[in-house]
Design a protein around this motif. Structure first.
Motif, PDB file in Angstrom:
ATOM      1  N   LEU A 164       0.899  -1.250  -0.031  1.00 57.23           N
ATOM      2  CA  LEU A 164       0.029  -0.109  -0.076  1.00 57.23           C
ATOM      3  C   LEU A 164       0.859   1.336  -0.046  1.00 57.23           C
ATOM      4  CD1 LEU A 164      -2.773  -0.995   2.590  1.00 57.23           C
ATOM      5  CD2 LEU A 164      -3.132  -0.690   0.144  1.00 57.23           C
ATOM      6  N   LEU A 165       1.918   1.158   0.782  1.00 53.40           N
ATOM      7  CA  LEU A 165       2.912   2.373   0.781  1.00 53.40           C
ATOM      8  C   LEU A 165       3.314   2.550  -0.479  1.00 53.40           C
ATOM      9  CD1 LEU A 165       4.807   1.912   4.153  1.00 53.40           C
ATOM     10  CD2 LEU A 165       3.366   3.751   3.439  1.00 53.40           C
ATOM     11  N   ASP A 166       4.062   1.431  -1.205  1.00 51.15           N
ATOM     12  CA  ASP A 166       4.371   1.509  -2.466  1.00 51.15           C
ATOM     13  C   ASP A 166       3.294   2.228  -3.623  1.00 51.15           C
ATOM     14  OD1 ASP A 166       6.860   0.503  -2.043  1.00 51.15           O
ATOM     15  OD2 ASP A 166       6.232  -1.459  -2.692  1.00 51.15           O
ATOM     16  N   ILE A 167       2.162   1.770  -3.398  1.00 47.02           N
ATOM     17  CA  ILE A 167       1.152   2.547  -4.331  1.00 47.02           C
ATOM     18  C   ILE A 167       0.835   4.041  -4.036  1.00 47.02           C
ATOM     19  CG2 ILE A 167      -1.459   2.579  -4.867  1.00 47.02           C
ATOM     20  CD1 ILE A 167      -1.273  -0.655  -4.157  1.00 47.02           C
ATOM     21  N   ALA A 168       0.817   4.258  -2.718  1.00 46.11           N
ATOM     22  CA  ALA A 168       0.642   5.571  -2.475  1.00 46.11           C
ATOM     23  C   ALA A 168       1.868   6.480  -2.799  1.00 46.11           C
ATOM     24  CB  ALA A 168       0.544   5.829  -0.842  1.00 46.11           C
ATOM     25  N   GLY A 169       3.023   5.974  -2.934  1.00 46.80           N
ATOM     26  CA  GLY A 169       4.227   6.595  -3.432  1.00 46.80           C
ATOM     27  C   GLY A 169       4.200   6.891  -4.589  1.00 46.80           C
ATOM     28  N   LEU A 170       3.903   5.906  -5.695  1.00 47.78           N
ATOM     29  CA  LEU A 170       3.866   6.042  -6.985  1.00 47.78           C
ATOM     30  C   LEU A 170       2.783   6.977  -7.332  1.00 47.78           C
ATOM     31  CD1 LEU A 170       4.144   2.319  -8.036  1.00 47.78           C
ATOM     32  CD2 LEU A 170       5.771   4.084  -8.372  1.00 47.78           C
ATOM     33  N   GLY A 181       1.391  13.310 -18.675  1.00 47.87           N
ATOM     34  CA  GLY A 181       0.414  12.383 -18.805  1.00 47.87           C
ATOM     35  C   GLY A 181       0.994  11.078 -18.308  1.00 47.87           C
ATOM     36  N   ILE A 182       2.107  10.976 -17.584  1.00 53.81           N
ATOM     37  CA  ILE A 182       2.827   9.667 -17.410  1.00 53.81           C
ATOM     38  C   ILE A 182       2.020   8.887 -16.251  1.00 53.81           C
ATOM     39  CG2 ILE A 182       4.999   8.604 -16.590  1.00 53.81           C
ATOM     40  CD1 ILE A 182       6.449  10.716 -17.714  1.00 53.81           C
ATOM     41  N   GLU A 183       1.718   7.659 -16.583  1.00 53.43           N
ATOM     42  CA  GLU A 183       1.049   6.923 -15.299  1.00 53.43           C
ATOM     43  C   GLU A 183       2.109   5.649 -15.085  1.00 53.43           C
ATOM     44  OE1 GLU A 183      -3.293   5.158 -15.380  1.00 53.43           O
ATOM     45  OE2 GLU A 183      -1.974   3.818 -16.389  1.00 53.43           O
ATOM     46  N   LEU A 184       2.544   5.767 -13.722  1.00 60.74           N
ATOM     47  CA  LEU A 184       3.644   4.963 -13.380  1.00 60.74           C
ATOM     48  C   LEU A 184       3.150   3.603 -12.934  1.00 60.74           C
ATOM     49  CD1 LEU A 184       5.562   7.394 -11.041  1.00 60.74           C
ATOM     50  CD2 LEU A 184       6.324   6.643 -13.336  1.00 60.74           C
ATOM     51  N   ILE A 185       1.708   3.456 -12.782  1.00 61.91           N
ATOM     52  CA  ILE A 185       1.250   1.953 -12.278  1.00 61.91           C
ATOM     53  C   ILE A 185      -0.441   2.163 -12.767  1.00 61.91           C
ATOM     54  CG2 ILE A 185       0.739   2.992  -9.947  1.00 61.91           C
ATOM     55  CD1 ILE A 185       0.486  -0.056  -9.192  1.00 61.91           C
ATOM     56  N   PRO A 186      -0.690   1.407 -13.683  1.00 58.62           N
ATOM     57  CA  PRO A 186      -2.076   1.328 -14.258  1.00 58.62           C
ATOM     58  C   PRO A 186      -3.072   1.487 -13.145  1.00 58.62           C
ATOM     59  CG  PRO A 186      -0.898  -0.360 -15.322  1.00 58.62           C
ATOM     60  CD  PRO A 186       0.080   0.170 -13.904  1.00 58.62           C
ATOM     61  N   LYS A 187      -4.234   2.364 -13.353  1.00 58.32           N
ATOM     62  CA  LYS A 187      -5.251   2.447 -12.368  1.00 58.32           C
ATOM     63  C   LYS A 187      -6.082   1.191 -11.964  1.00 58.32           C
ATOM     64  CE  LYS A 187      -4.618   7.108 -11.711  1.00 58.32           C
ATOM     65  NZ  LYS A 187      -3.665   6.969 -12.260  1.00 58.32           N
ATOM     66  N   GLU A 188      -6.096   0.281 -12.954  1.00 53.92           N
ATOM     67  CA  GLU A 188      -6.764  -1.025 -12.870  1.00 53.92           C
ATOM     68  C   GLU A 188      -5.996  -1.875 -11.872  1.00 53.92           C
ATOM     69  OE1 GLU A 188      -9.773  -2.169 -13.436  1.00 53.92           O
ATOM     70  OE2 GLU A 188     -10.307  -0.346 -13.954  1.00 53.92           O
ATOM     71  N   LYS A 189      -4.722  -1.785 -11.789  1.00 54.21           N
ATOM     72  CA  LYS A 189      -3.851  -2.527 -10.797  1.00 54.21           C
ATOM     73  C   LYS A 189      -3.990  -1.974  -9.523  1.00 54.21           C
ATOM     74  CE  LYS A 189      -0.671  -5.573 -10.592  1.00 54.21           C
ATOM     75  NZ  LYS A 189      -0.887  -7.028 -10.990  1.00 54.21           N
ATOM     76  N   ILE A 190      -3.960  -0.751  -9.350  1.00 52.42           N
ATOM     77  CA  ILE A 190      -4.246  -0.065  -8.109  1.00 52.42           C
ATOM     78  C   ILE A 190      -5.653  -0.584  -7.561  1.00 52.42           C
ATOM     79  CG2 ILE A 190      -4.730   2.015  -6.851  1.00 52.42           C
ATOM     80  CD1 ILE A 190      -2.792   3.243  -8.858  1.00 52.42           C
ATOM     81  N   LYS A 191      -6.589  -0.500  -8.385  1.00 54.32           N
ATOM     82  CA  LYS A 191      -7.855  -0.915  -7.886  1.00 54.32           C
ATOM     83  C   LYS A 191      -7.854  -2.324  -7.485  1.00 54.32           C
ATOM     84  CE  LYS A 191     -12.575  -1.053  -9.802  1.00 54.32           C
ATOM     85  NZ  LYS A 191     -13.804  -0.665 -10.802  1.00 54.32           N
ATOM     86  N   GLU A 192      -7.199  -2.994  -8.192  1.00 54.33           N
ATOM     87  CA  GLU A 192      -7.275  -4.558  -7.837  1.00 54.33           C
ATOM     88  C   GLU A 192      -6.319  -4.653  -6.550  1.00 54.33           C
ATOM     89  OE1 GLU A 192      -4.461  -8.291  -9.377  1.00 54.33           O
ATOM     90  OE2 GLU A 192      -5.513  -7.005 -10.855  1.00 54.33           O
ATOM     91  N   LYS A 193      -5.423  -4.247  -6.219  1.00 50.44           N
ATOM     92  CA  LYS A 193      -4.476  -4.286  -4.969  1.00 50.44           C
ATOM     93  C   LYS A 193      -5.502  -3.574  -3.941  1.00 50.44           C
ATOM     94  CE  LYS A 193      -0.097  -4.136  -6.876  1.00 50.44           C
ATOM     95  NZ  LYS A 193       0.232  -5.474  -6.432  1.00 50.44           N
ATOM     96  N   LEU A 405     -10.997   6.814  -6.437  1.00 50.43           N
ATOM     97  CA  LEU A 405     -10.240   6.186  -7.730  1.00 50.43           C
ATOM     98  C   LEU A 405     -11.296   6.017  -8.818  1.00 50.43           C
ATOM     99  CD1 LEU A 405      -7.512   4.995  -9.072  1.00 50.43           C
ATOM    100  CD2 LEU A 405      -8.303   2.779  -8.251  1.00 50.43           C
ATOM    101  N   ASN A 406     -12.353   5.454  -8.511  1.00 54.17           N
ATOM    102  CA  ASN A 406     -13.333   5.220  -9.675  1.00 54.17           C
ATOM    103  C   ASN A 406     -14.081   6.520 -10.040  1.00 54.17           C
ATOM    104  OD1 ASN A 406     -13.209   2.483  -9.239  1.00 54.17           O
ATOM    105  ND2 ASN A 406     -14.825   2.307  -7.620  1.00 54.17           N
ATOM    106  N   ASN A 407     -14.080   7.638  -9.095  1.00 52.65           N
ATOM    107  CA  ASN A 407     -14.557   8.755  -9.646  1.00 52.65           C
ATOM    108  C   ASN A 407     -13.426   9.845 -10.148  1.00 52.65           C
ATOM    109  OD1 ASN A 407     -17.039   8.299  -8.557  1.00 52.65           O
ATOM    110  ND2 ASN A 407     -16.617   9.272  -6.555  1.00 52.65           N
ATOM    111  N   ASN A 408     -12.222   9.054 -10.672  1.00 51.08           N
ATOM    112  CA  ASN A 408     -11.221   9.906 -11.265  1.00 51.08           C
ATOM    113  C   ASN A 408     -10.726  11.234 -10.666  1.00 51.08           C
ATOM    114  OD1 ASN A 408     -11.013   7.911 -13.471  1.00 51.08           O
ATOM    115  ND2 ASN A 408     -12.803   8.963 -14.344  1.00 51.08           N
ATOM    116  N   MET A 409     -10.758  10.959  -9.273  1.00 49.64           N
ATOM    117  CA  MET A 409     -10.322  12.038  -8.438  1.00 49.64           C
ATOM    118  C   MET A 409      -8.966  12.404  -8.601  1.00 49.64           C
ATOM    119  SD  MET A 409     -12.713  12.369  -5.242  1.00 49.64           S
ATOM    120  CE  MET A 409     -12.160  13.588  -4.652  1.00 49.64           C
ATOM    121  N   GLU A 410      -8.118  13.358  -8.026  1.00 55.10           N
ATOM    122  CA  GLU A 410      -6.673  13.712  -7.942  1.00 55.10           C
ATOM    123  C   GLU A 410      -5.905  12.459  -7.293  1.00 55.10           C
ATOM    124  OE1 GLU A 410      -4.870  15.656  -9.752  1.00 55.10           O
ATOM    125  OE2 GLU A 410      -6.594  16.585 -10.688  1.00 55.10           O
TER     126      GLU A 410
END
Length: 449
Positions: A164-170, A181-193, A405-410
């Motif tokens: 979770l800390l890794d996700i927050a850091g990314l 517009g660089i995405e370091l980790i796919p949003k679907e992967k974050i959602k899954e975790k 995340l689902n609401n595409n917030m910052e």
């Protein structure tokens, strides 16, 4: 923690052996003031045992063994000496009093284990496992607590927090590249975790009930109308005359508690006052207690006098179901020896004669099966109220992050709630703690542990 503490580490009273534990910077020096062996303990190596006497004013108090554990290789992480003396309240008290006279201080409840936590020998999840090993009333509870003490749960929890800390850091790092517009980790992967972490927290929080059964035993409240045979059944199940049996209605005024141990599970039986309308003040108070017993029961066993019919207790069962909708109810139709009908047991009904001892083995093992099913899914931790509350809080924070995340917030809003969950999960193992939390946890411990 500068004080050197002492306490009896074994139960007080008559026994073959008593163990007195001393812990602190001066433990070995203080022990040497009362111990007389071949050589002083301060000259002895760690993890060795020595034979000698405890002496006072030229008199031998007892012949004992002295075990030495030098810091940091001890239970508390401090210098520890354990005296093994003969059992008996008087001998142990004399030795402890001698140690107090030469500089030791009497330990508070759980103070040895508290020092183990503060010195980094155990985390809070392991500390609570120590208490559960001591207090668990089921074999499954002891096994689960032992796994928790071994650190299995702590490892899984730390792995989850790191993820979770890794996700927050990314997510926070992506803010620096928002223009590109660089995405370091796919949003679907974050959602899954996040969903996986929510599921982990909720499942553990929901196991609180089964953990309490493993820790304290399976509570069975026995209820019914007066003279239905509750007390006779209670006596038969525990195989001794504990409850007064009488044809006079209202004989049981209070409740009685006894335990059965069946295949590794402690079944705690509560015989309660017969439920009826009455003007007897004492009986009324006994009936009031029944509801408090049923609130903490894992199973409500309703005893029905079958001579009045199979439906005789239906209105009572309906009232109990409305008050305790989540508690399983088993109906035991009693006095089948006084009827001419043949009945077959069902999932919710069993037919017995407490007086004639008919069907009681079936009843015992039906209760055992219900208890066993309640603790079937063993986890790596015995969840207590503190754990359950923290896990629910973590799940709530993660659910908020998922919604963001689902609401595409910052990213920053998502990361804030993830970090909040990480902090809460850290409270389970004591990575974050306060004195009030420690005081509450160690209040469960006995002196000497």
């Amino acid at each position: 923690m500068n004080r050197t503490i002492v306490a009896l580490a074994t139960p007080p009273g008559i026994g073959g052996l008593a163990v007195i534990r001393i812990s602190g910077d001066d433990a070995i020096e203080i022990a040497d003031k009362v111990f007389k062996g071949k050589k002083p303990l301060k000259e002895c190596s760690t993890h060795t045992i020595h034979y000698g006497n405890i002496e006072s004013q030229g008199f031998i108090i007892d012949k004992i063994t002295a075990s030495i554990f030098r810091e940091p290789h001890s239970y508390t992480g401090e210098n520890v000496v354990e005296f093994g003396c003969h059992g008996g309240q008087l001998v142990a008290e004399q030795i402890i009093n001698l140690l107090l006279d030469v500089g030791a201080h009497f330990a508070g409840p759980g103070e040895f284990t508290r020092r183990a936590f503060l010195n980094g020998k155990l985390d809070l999840a392991q500390v609570e496992a120590v208490a559960d090993i001591i207090h668990s009333n089921t074999v499954a509870g002891v096994k689960t607590a032992a796994r928790q003490l071994n650190g299995n749960f702590t490892k899984r929890l730390k792995d989850l927090r790191t993820e979770l800390l890794d996700i927050a850091g990314l997510l926070e790092l992506e803010l620096d590249f928002s223009d590109e517009g660089i995405e370091l980790i796919p949003k679907e992967k974050i959602k899954e975790k996040i969903i996986k972490a929510i599921d982990f927290s909720n499942k553990l929080a929901d196991s609180y009930l089964s953990s309490e059964i493993m820790r304290s035993g399976f509570f069975v409240g026995i209820v019914g109308y007066p003279n239905s045979g509750k007390s006779t059944l209670f006596n038969r199940l525990i195989e001794k005359d504990r409850a007064i049996v009488s044809p006079i209605p209202g004989t049981t005024r209070d409740y009685l508690e006894e335990s059965l141990f069946i295949k590794g599970i402690t079944i705690r039986l509560f015989d309660t006052a017969g439920l009826r309308s009455t003007s007897d003040i004492i009986e009324i108070e006994g009936i009031k207690i029944v509801d408090s017993i049923l609130k903490q029961s894992n199973l409500i066993l309703v005893i029905n006098d079958i001579t009045y019919g199979r439906e005789h207790s239906d209105s009572l069962i309906n009232k109990i179901s409305l008050k305790h909708p989540t508690t399983k109810i088993l109906i035991a139709h009693n006095k089948i020896d006084l009827t001419n009908f043949n009945f077959d047991d069902t999932d919710t009904e069993i037919f017995i004669s407490a007086f004639k001892n008919i069907g009681l083995e079936n009843l015992k093992y039906r209760i055992y099966d219900i208890a066993k099913n309640s603790i079937e899914r063993e986890s790596d931790i015995l969840i207590n109220q503190r754990h359950a509350n923290l896990l629910k809080q973590a799940s709530l924070s993660l659910s908020t992050a998922l919604e963001s995340l689902n609401n595409n917030m910052e990213n920053e809003f998502i990361a804030i709630d993830i970090r909040k969950a990480v902090k809460i999960l850290g409270e389970l193992t004591g990575e974050t703690w306060n004195e009030e939390v420690l005081d509450h946890i160690f209040s469960r411990f006995c002196i000497g542990k």
